[in-house]
Enzyme design. Structure first.
Site, PDB file in Angstrom:
ATOM      1  N   TYR A  32       0.831  -1.207   0.000  1.00 32.95           N
ATOM      2  CA  TYR A  32       0.000   0.000   0.000  1.00 32.95           C
ATOM      3  C   TYR A  32       0.860   1.249   0.000  1.00 32.95           C
ATOM      4  O   TYR A  32       2.067   1.201   0.227  1.00 32.95           O
ATOM      5  CB  TYR A  32      -0.931   0.002   1.204  1.00 32.95           C
ATOM      6  CG  TYR A  32      -0.262   0.341   2.525  1.00 32.95           C
ATOM      7  CD1 TYR A  32      -0.393   1.609   3.089  1.00 32.95           C
ATOM      8  CD2 TYR A  32       0.513  -0.602   3.203  1.00 32.95           C
ATOM      9  CE1 TYR A  32       0.221   1.929   4.287  1.00 32.95           C
ATOM     10  CE2 TYR A  32       1.118  -0.294   4.401  1.00 32.95           C
ATOM     11  CZ  TYR A  32       0.975   0.968   4.949  1.00 32.95           C
ATOM     12  OH  TYR A  32       1.587   1.277   6.134  1.00 32.95           O
ATOM     13  N   LYS A 146       6.503  -2.001   1.990  1.00 39.21           N
ATOM     14  CA  LYS A 146       5.313  -1.386   2.588  1.00 39.21           C
ATOM     15  C   LYS A 146       4.140  -2.357   2.454  1.00 39.21           C
ATOM     16  O   LYS A 146       3.194  -2.155   1.688  1.00 39.21           O
ATOM     17  CB  LYS A 146       5.018  -0.036   1.948  1.00 39.21           C
ATOM     18  CG  LYS A 146       4.162   0.874   2.821  1.00 39.21           C
ATOM     19  CD  LYS A 146       4.182   2.299   2.300  1.00 39.21           C
ATOM     20  CE  LYS A 146       3.240   3.208   3.089  1.00 39.21           C
ATOM     21  NZ  LYS A 146       3.675   3.410   4.477  1.00 39.21           N
ATOM     22  N   GLU A 178      12.555   2.545  14.205  1.00 37.47           N
ATOM     23  CA  GLU A 178      11.638   3.586  13.739  1.00 37.47           C
ATOM     24  C   GLU A 178      10.389   3.549  14.599  1.00 37.47           C
ATOM     25  O   GLU A 178      10.253   2.714  15.491  1.00 37.47           O
ATOM     26  CB  GLU A 178      11.280   3.369  12.268  1.00 37.47           C
ATOM     27  CG  GLU A 178      10.602   2.046  11.974  1.00 37.47           C
ATOM     28  CD  GLU A 178      10.290   1.828  10.498  1.00 37.47           C
ATOM     29  OE1 GLU A 178      10.283   2.801   9.729  1.00 37.47           O
ATOM     30  OE2 GLU A 178      10.048   0.662  10.123  1.00 37.47           O
ATOM     31  N   LEU A 202      11.166   1.268   7.109  1.00 36.08           N
ATOM     32  CA  LEU A 202      10.602   1.703   5.838  1.00 36.08           C
ATOM     33  C   LEU A 202      11.329   2.974   5.401  1.00 36.08           C
ATOM     34  O   LEU A 202      11.488   3.900   6.194  1.00 36.08           O
ATOM     35  CB  LEU A 202       9.108   1.989   5.981  1.00 36.08           C
ATOM     36  CG  LEU A 202       8.425   2.456   4.694  1.00 36.08           C
ATOM     37  CD1 LEU A 202       8.360   1.323   3.670  1.00 36.08           C
ATOM     38  CD2 LEU A 202       7.031   2.987   4.988  1.00 36.08           C
TER      39      LEU A 202
END
Length: 290
Positions: A32, A146, A178, A202
């Site tokens: 996505y 992702k 993260e 990411l």
């Protein structure tokens, strides 16, 4: 928002349905993207599209449209929904097939869904900063994709929500990776430090813009791992994402970051980031530093 995209067509959102044997629904077998829209224009749209295709390539799904076709579709969707300030969510799954863990032997057509929603900029948080907690990073080892598989992220975000915090800062064996839906940065002695864009995080589109801004404004930036101890003793901490932009962090696990106010470097980056938005999408009605 009245309209959505389903498999290449813009239709009434209420009519956008997926099959119960869609592999995205049953396995999270898809990827996505979320794209920010300012003044009816996509911000860093090309960069999001490139990451989208890279994620698809990583799991062996072929985009059933050209980049130009998909971009045009999304632009039409934004216009049809008269979206001025908000987001586009889009995803592609491997498609519909009888449930089996292995990829379908026959060729199936990937399923595309996209829709928009209005979303104001989080100006109050951008001005005052947010609180975070620290939690163990329990996700898989391909966070650079992702993927629709976000259960680890959801558990971290829920833990933060229960604690009344905006975000969860994740770590692996004491090294910060993260946030549950953001990239994390510390500032020490004027130097911006953030985790390298490898398989453990990411590669944020907003992060890339921030790194470019740092270079253009002679702000030293280092992409390296940093520890929880460095996080606890940072001069400034901030996060970034498509919807959060450059967000100051003023508290981590109940402890104030420095004096508990957004720092000087973070403010410089916020101002430069807004300038980049205006360069691509036109003037902003409200700004963080107004």
């Amino acid at each position: 928002m009245k309209f959505a995209i389903l498999n290449g067509e813009i239709i009434e959102r209420s009519e956008a349905k997926v099959d119960v044997e869609d592999r995205g629904y049953q396995f999270g077998d898809g990827v996505y993207e979320v794209i920010r829209v300012y003044n009816g224009k996509m911000f860093t749209g090309t960069e999001h599209m490139n990451r989208f295709v890279k994620s698809l390539d990583s799991i062996g799904i072929v985009l059933p449209y050209t980049m130009e076709q998909l971009t045009k579709l999304l632009e039409e969707l934004v216009a049809k929904n008269n979206l001025q300030l908000g987001t586009i969510y889009m995803q592609i799954t491997r498609g519909v097939a009888p449930r089996n863990h292995a990829f379908p032997a026959e060729n199936i057509t990937p399923s595309l869904v996209a829709y928009t929603k209005e979303a104001l900029r989080p100006l109050e948080s951008l001005k005052k900063g947010v609180k975070t907690i620290v939690t163990e990073d329990i996700r898989w080892l391909r966070c650079d994709i992702k993927s629709l598989n976000l259960l680890g992220n959801l558990l971290a975000k829920q833990k933060a929500a229960v604690e009344g915090c905006f975000e969860a800062v994740q770590h692996r064996n004491g090294n910060v990776t993260e946030g549950s839906s953001s990239n994390i940065y510390i500032v020490k002695n004027g130097v911006v430090i953030t985790h390298p864009s490898d398989n453990l995080i990411l590669k944020g589109i907003t992060k890339d813009v921030i790194l470019q801004i740092c270079t253009s404004n002679n702000i030293v930036v280092k992409e390296r791992t940093f520890t929880l101890d460095e996080l606890a003793n940072a001069d400034e901490v901030f996060l970034s994402s498509t919807t959060s932009e450059v967000m100051p962090i003023i508290e981590v696990d109940g402890k104030r970051v420095a004096d508990g106010l957004p720092g000087t470097v973070t403010r410089r980056l916020q101002e430069a980031f807004e300038q980049e938005i205006e360069k691509q999408c036109g003037a902003l009605k409200d700004k963080t530093l107004n």
